[in-house]
Design a protein around this motif. Sequence first.
Motif, PDB file in Angstrom:
ATOM      1  N   ALA A 110       0.838  -1.202   0.000  1.00  0.00           N
ATOM      2  CA  ALA A 110       0.000   0.000   0.000  1.00  0.00           C
ATOM      3  C   ALA A 110       0.871   1.250   0.000  1.00  0.00           C
ATOM      4  CB  ALA A 110      -0.931  -0.020   1.215  1.00  0.00           C
ATOM      5  N   VAL A 111       1.920   1.252   0.852  1.00  0.00           N
ATOM      6  CA  VAL A 111       2.789   2.424   0.933  1.00  0.00           C
ATOM      7  C   VAL A 111       3.458   2.683  -0.412  1.00  0.00           C
ATOM      8  CG1 VAL A 111       4.992   3.226   1.889  1.00  0.00           C
ATOM      9  CG2 VAL A 111       3.205   2.352   3.409  1.00  0.00           C
ATOM     10  N   ALA A 112       3.954   1.619  -1.053  1.00  0.00           N
ATOM     11  CA  ALA A 112       4.657   1.790  -2.325  1.00  0.00           C
ATOM     12  C   ALA A 112       3.697   2.300  -3.408  1.00  0.00           C
ATOM     13  CB  ALA A 112       5.306   0.474  -2.753  1.00  0.00           C
ATOM     14  N   GLY A 113       2.502   1.703  -3.475  1.00  0.00           N
ATOM     15  CA  GLY A 113       1.555   2.101  -4.512  1.00  0.00           C
ATOM     16  C   GLY A 113       1.081   3.536  -4.326  1.00  0.00           C
ATOM     17  N   VAL A 114       0.723   3.874  -3.092  1.00  0.00           N
ATOM     18  CA  VAL A 114       0.224   5.232  -2.835  1.00  0.00           C
ATOM     19  C   VAL A 114       1.324   6.255  -3.083  1.00  0.00           C
ATOM     20  CG1 VAL A 114      -0.573   6.787  -1.019  1.00  0.00           C
ATOM     21  CG2 VAL A 114      -1.599   4.512  -1.263  1.00  0.00           C
ATOM     22  N   THR A 115       2.554   5.934  -2.666  1.00  0.00           N
ATOM     23  CA  THR A 115       3.661   6.865  -2.912  1.00  0.00           C
ATOM     24  C   THR A 115       3.824   7.122  -4.402  1.00  0.00           C
ATOM     25  OG1 THR A 115       4.785   6.039  -0.952  1.00  0.00           O
ATOM     26  CG2 THR A 115       6.121   7.264  -2.537  1.00  0.00           C
ATOM     27  N   GLY A 116       3.730   6.044  -5.194  1.00  0.00           N
ATOM     28  CA  GLY A 116       3.861   6.212  -6.638  1.00  0.00           C
ATOM     29  C   GLY A 116       2.796   7.149  -7.191  1.00  0.00           C
ATOM     30  N   LEU A 117       1.545   6.950  -6.743  1.00  0.00           N
ATOM     31  CA  LEU A 117       0.455   7.797  -7.248  1.00  0.00           C
ATOM     32  C   LEU A 117       0.626   9.242  -6.806  1.00  0.00           C
ATOM     33  CD1 LEU A 117      -2.528   5.343  -6.712  1.00  0.00           C
ATOM     34  CD2 LEU A 117      -1.522   6.076  -8.887  1.00  0.00           C
ATOM     35  N   VAL A 118       1.053   9.439  -5.554  1.00  0.00           N
ATOM     36  CA  VAL A 118       1.241  10.803  -5.051  1.00  0.00           C
ATOM     37  C   VAL A 118       2.331  11.516  -5.845  1.00  0.00           C
ATOM     38  CG1 VAL A 118       2.093  12.131  -3.069  1.00  0.00           C
ATOM     39  CG2 VAL A 118       0.357  10.349  -2.739  1.00  0.00           C
ATOM     40  N   VAL A 119       3.436  10.812  -6.082  1.00  0.00           N
ATOM     41  CA  VAL A 119       4.514  11.430  -6.866  1.00  0.00           C
ATOM     42  C   VAL A 119       4.016  11.777  -8.258  1.00  0.00           C
ATOM     43  CG1 VAL A 119       6.711  10.971  -8.025  1.00  0.00           C
ATOM     44  CG2 VAL A 119       6.429  10.414  -5.611  1.00  0.00           C
ATOM     45  N   PHE A 120       3.245  10.857  -8.861  1.00  0.00           N
ATOM     46  CA  PHE A 120       2.750  11.111 -10.211  1.00  0.00           C
ATOM     47  C   PHE A 120       1.922  12.391 -10.243  1.00  0.00           C
ATOM     48  CE2 PHE A 120      -0.420  10.846 -13.544  1.00  0.00           C
ATOM     49  CZ  PHE A 120       0.400  10.647 -14.639  1.00  0.00           C
ATOM     50  N   ARG A 121       1.069  12.550  -9.213  1.00  0.00           N
ATOM     51  CA  ARG A 121       0.150  13.682  -9.202  1.00  0.00           C
ATOM     52  C   ARG A 121       0.842  14.994  -8.849  1.00  0.00           C
ATOM     53  NH1 ARG A 121      -2.227  17.222  -9.655  1.00  0.00           N
ATOM     54  NH2 ARG A 121      -4.393  17.874  -9.316  1.00  0.00           N
ATOM     55  N   PHE A 122       1.796  14.935  -7.898  1.00  0.00           N
ATOM     56  CA  PHE A 122       2.348  16.179  -7.357  1.00  0.00           C
ATOM     57  C   PHE A 122       3.848  16.320  -7.591  1.00  0.00           C
ATOM     58  CE2 PHE A 122      -1.264  15.111  -4.551  1.00  0.00           C
ATOM     59  CZ  PHE A 122      -2.048  16.214  -4.786  1.00  0.00           C
ATOM     60  N   HIS A 123       4.371  15.658  -8.620  1.00  0.00           N
ATOM     61  CA  HIS A 123       5.815  15.710  -8.787  1.00  0.00           C
ATOM     62  C   HIS A 123       6.285  17.142  -8.993  1.00  0.00           C
ATOM     63  CE1 HIS A 123       5.767  16.594 -13.025  1.00  0.00           C
ATOM     64  NE2 HIS A 123       4.793  15.740 -13.141  1.00  0.00           N
ATOM     65  N   PRO A 124       7.454  17.439  -8.462  1.00  0.00           N
ATOM     66  CA  PRO A 124       7.979  18.808  -8.594  1.00  0.00           C
ATOM     67  C   PRO A 124       8.438  19.057 -10.025  1.00  0.00           C
ATOM     68  CG  PRO A 124       9.571  17.402  -7.516  1.00  0.00           C
ATOM     69  CD  PRO A 124       8.342  16.573  -7.731  1.00  0.00           C
ATOM     70  N   THR A 125       8.939  20.217 -10.275  1.00  0.00           N
ATOM     71  CA  THR A 125       9.359  20.548 -11.637  1.00  0.00           C
ATOM     72  C   THR A 125      10.585  19.739 -12.014  1.00  0.00           C
ATOM     73  OG1 THR A 125      10.764  22.291 -10.838  1.00  0.00           O
ATOM     74  CG2 THR A 125       8.499  22.880 -11.392  1.00  0.00           C
ATOM     75  N   VAL A 126      10.791  19.606 -13.311  1.00  0.00           N
ATOM     76  CA  VAL A 126      11.810  18.682 -13.794  1.00  0.00           C
ATOM     77  C   VAL A 126      13.206  19.088 -13.355  1.00  0.00           C
ATOM     78  CG1 VAL A 126      12.302  19.814 -15.995  1.00  0.00           C
ATOM     79  CG2 VAL A 126      12.463  17.346 -15.806  1.00  0.00           C
ATOM     80  N   ALA A 127      13.417  20.364 -13.117  1.00  0.00           N
ATOM     81  CA  ALA A 127      14.752  20.824 -12.732  1.00  0.00           C
ATOM     82  C   ALA A 127      15.197  20.193 -11.419  1.00  0.00           C
ATOM     83  CB  ALA A 127      14.765  22.344 -12.597  1.00  0.00           C
ATOM     84  N   ARG A 128      14.199  19.903 -10.550  1.00  0.00           N
ATOM     85  CA  ARG A 128      14.573  19.336  -9.264  1.00  0.00           C
ATOM     86  C   ARG A 128      14.524  17.807  -9.267  1.00  0.00           C
ATOM     87  NH1 ARG A 128      10.044  22.551  -6.448  1.00  0.00           N
ATOM     88  NH2 ARG A 128      10.503  24.604  -7.290  1.00  0.00           N
ATOM     89  N   LEU A 129      14.090  17.208 -10.375  1.00  0.00           N
ATOM     90  CA  LEU A 129      13.810  15.774 -10.338  1.00  0.00           C
ATOM     91  C   LEU A 129      15.068  14.933 -10.209  1.00  0.00           C
ATOM     92  CD1 LEU A 129      10.885  15.305 -12.828  1.00  0.00           C
ATOM     93  CD2 LEU A 129      10.855  15.371 -10.356  1.00  0.00           C
ATOM     94  N   ARG A 130      16.128  15.307 -10.907  1.00  0.00           N
ATOM     95  CA  ARG A 130      17.346  14.509 -10.852  1.00  0.00           C
ATOM     96  C   ARG A 130      17.895  14.458  -9.437  1.00  0.00           C
ATOM     97  NH1 ARG A 130      22.057  12.719 -13.195  1.00  0.00           N
ATOM     98  NH2 ARG A 130      23.475  13.965 -11.969  1.00  0.00           N
ATOM     99  N   ARG A 131      17.917  15.625  -8.796  1.00  0.00           N
ATOM    100  CA  ARG A 131      18.394  15.673  -7.425  1.00  0.00           C
ATOM    101  C   ARG A 131      17.468  14.873  -6.490  1.00  0.00           C
ATOM    102  NH1 ARG A 131      20.316  21.406  -5.335  1.00  0.00           N
ATOM    103  NH2 ARG A 131      21.778  20.935  -7.025  1.00  0.00           N
ATOM    104  N   ALA A 132      16.154  14.952  -6.739  1.00  0.00           N
ATOM    105  CA  ALA A 132      15.207  14.244  -5.872  1.00  0.00           C
ATOM    106  C   ALA A 132      15.432  12.740  -5.935  1.00  0.00           C
ATOM    107  CB  ALA A 132      13.767  14.586  -6.285  1.00  0.00           C
ATOM    108  N   VAL A 133      15.660  12.208  -7.136  1.00  0.00           N
ATOM    109  CA  VAL A 133      15.911  10.769  -7.243  1.00  0.00           C
ATOM    110  C   VAL A 133      17.118  10.378  -6.395  1.00  0.00           C
ATOM    111  CG1 VAL A 133      16.573   8.892  -8.797  1.00  0.00           C
ATOM    112  CG2 VAL A 133      14.905  10.572  -9.548  1.00  0.00           C
ATOM    113  N   LEU A 134      18.175  11.185  -6.474  1.00  0.00           N
ATOM    114  CA  LEU A 134      19.401  10.845  -5.748  1.00  0.00           C
ATOM    115  C   LEU A 134      19.193  10.922  -4.235  1.00  0.00           C
ATOM    116  CD1 LEU A 134      21.962  12.694  -8.042  1.00  0.00           C
ATOM    117  CD2 LEU A 134      21.597  10.233  -7.826  1.00  0.00           C
ATOM    118  N   LEU A 135      18.456  11.948  -3.772  1.00  0.00           N
ATOM    119  CA  LEU A 135      18.226  12.074  -2.330  1.00  0.00           C
ATOM    120  C   LEU A 135      17.377  10.926  -1.810  1.00  0.00           C
ATOM    121  CD1 LEU A 135      17.577  15.896  -1.868  1.00  0.00           C
ATOM    122  CD2 LEU A 135      19.490  14.549  -0.997  1.00  0.00           C
ATOM    123  N   LEU A 136      16.263  10.651  -2.496  1.00  0.00           N
ATOM    124  CA  LEU A 136      15.378   9.581  -2.052  1.00  0.00           C
ATOM    125  C   LEU A 136      16.090   8.242  -2.103  1.00  0.00           C
ATOM    126  CD1 LEU A 136      12.210  10.828  -3.904  1.00  0.00           C
ATOM    127  CD2 LEU A 136      12.471  10.627  -1.423  1.00  0.00           C
TER     128      LEU A 136
END
Lengths: 203, 203, 203
Positions: A66-92
């Motif tokens: 449930a946590v994994a699925g909901v997290t995926g949907l939340v990220v899909f809906r509210f993902h930040p702008t692309v400029a921050r995405l590369r850094r976000a992947v590395l931090l997470l």
Amino acid sequence: MLLAALELVGIAAFAASGAVAAVRARLDVFGVTVLALTTALGGGTIRDVLLGVHPPAALVNWPSLAVAGVTGLVVFRFHPTVARLRRAVLLLDAFGLGLFVTAGTTTALALGAPPYAACLVGMTTGIGGGALRDVLLREIPLVLRREIYAVAALAGAVVVVLGDRLDLPPAPVSLVGSALIVGLRLIALWRDWNAPVPREIDG
Amino acid sequence: MLLAALELVGIAAFAASGAVAAVRARLDVFGVTVLALTTALGGGTIRDVLLGVHPPAALVNWPSLAVAGVTGLVVFRFHPTVARLRRAVLLLDAFGLGLFVTAGTTTALALGAPPYAACLVGMTTGIGGGALRDVLLREIPLVLRREIYAVAALAGAVVVVLGDRLDLPPAPVSLVGSALIVGLRLIALWRDWNAPVPREIDG
Amino acid sequence: MLLAALELVGIAAFAASGAVAAVRARLDVFGVTVLALTTALGGGTIRDVLLGVHPPAALVNWPSLAVAGVTGLVVFRFHPTVARLRRAVLLLDAFGLGLFVTAGTTTALALGAPPYAACLVGMTTGIGGGALRDVLLREIPLVLRREIYAVAALAGAVVVVLGDRLDLPPAPVSLVGSALIVGLRLIALWRDWNAPVPREIDG
């Protein structure tokens, strides 16, 4: 109890890293969810397959799912702008790595694996989900490209094994090991440490 | 008996999808055969590894092996023209997906997995072979790129689990579940349904 | 004893092939070491997962680990010039393939697998490490691209199974099987044999 809660945090972090990477690759909502689940549950599934836990706990434990699925949907809906995405992947990814390596090492020790095998299984648990994510998106896995990645995972696993040999309580030891991994990865990201590269190649 | 026959049909469909994809990638006869075997036996092998069946039934059951190998050779010899190949991979993949998801879910239930774990194992059984095929040929797996793929697999797995809870006879339930998956995939292919894509990305 | 020594030689050969491929891909010292370990231990780990040996012997046996890691570091430090690297990967891969296929087939027979399943497990043991190496570096695996690869592996596995059926002593039979695989691969590399390719494609 604390360990189970920490594992859920690691699952959310890896799910988010998978979902963000999928958004960067322009996948649709289903692809994003599948990649979130694969990244989050892949490492634990590999661990259980290596240790002979059938069916893998990651697939039986519905809160993980449930946590994994909901997290995926939340990220899909509210993902930040692309400029921050590369850094976000590395931090997470750093947080997921820290929590999964220590959880994997602890589980391997509890099932009777010898110390260095427990380190390897723990490292594989932490590295596996992200490696699946990168291979599925046709990228060379982070663990091969980033200097302080396998070393950080190894350091955290060694902390857990040492704590076990010294009969220290497992929960704080796992926290220290996870913090060490996350800290090493963050320092590496911020200072962009460089490891030696192959000597110059003629021809 | 009927289920075993259906599994062989699924193996032939996946073997053909792997062989056609390999022909498209211009592999030679050995590469085509290896990819046919990997695509056809990969999903069942992953299922058995997850469920602790050693050695995996897919590797012990010689008719599976023979069907997959012969299908690969037949496709290599008589493959249609390239214009029809892309469509052929998608059609064959749909049949393999339907038959493998229901067979995987049924096996997982028979080995005592809880319902949602059985769904996940069934989906992995159906998705695994095609994902291996695509990763080995350096393509992003269909399940990540096609909207109604994971959802179709999930729907078929749920049908099997519901049938099991209601004590319905397994063979017709599996047929209905498979037909549902194949139907959803075919409708998606024909109408080229579009799932929501990520919101526009600034930056 | 002899078999254990031969397996270490195979591990060193695969570790070197992984390390050389990683050097070619310009990875740093950690990436090279991780890929050396993955290539060297991947096949044996897959074998043990398929046969239900938990935790996998490859992860518990510290000499394997040490040999693979040291080999990776040595290759990183002393790798030859790039002009020879492509050939070096192919040569080392041939030796690893020969030693792993026979070791994998022998182990599968010892654990009671039927003959053709033992052949498949042995082939997977030999092919698995190199396939992981190529997938992680985003290349189509050698086994799909090289004509006499799966066939050489199959021939060596069949030698081991026949020797077992005829109650011949396992060590010399394994040596003969390995030599057959290495010989077939070397002949294929030197003469660049061509297998049939798909008929011309119109469209």
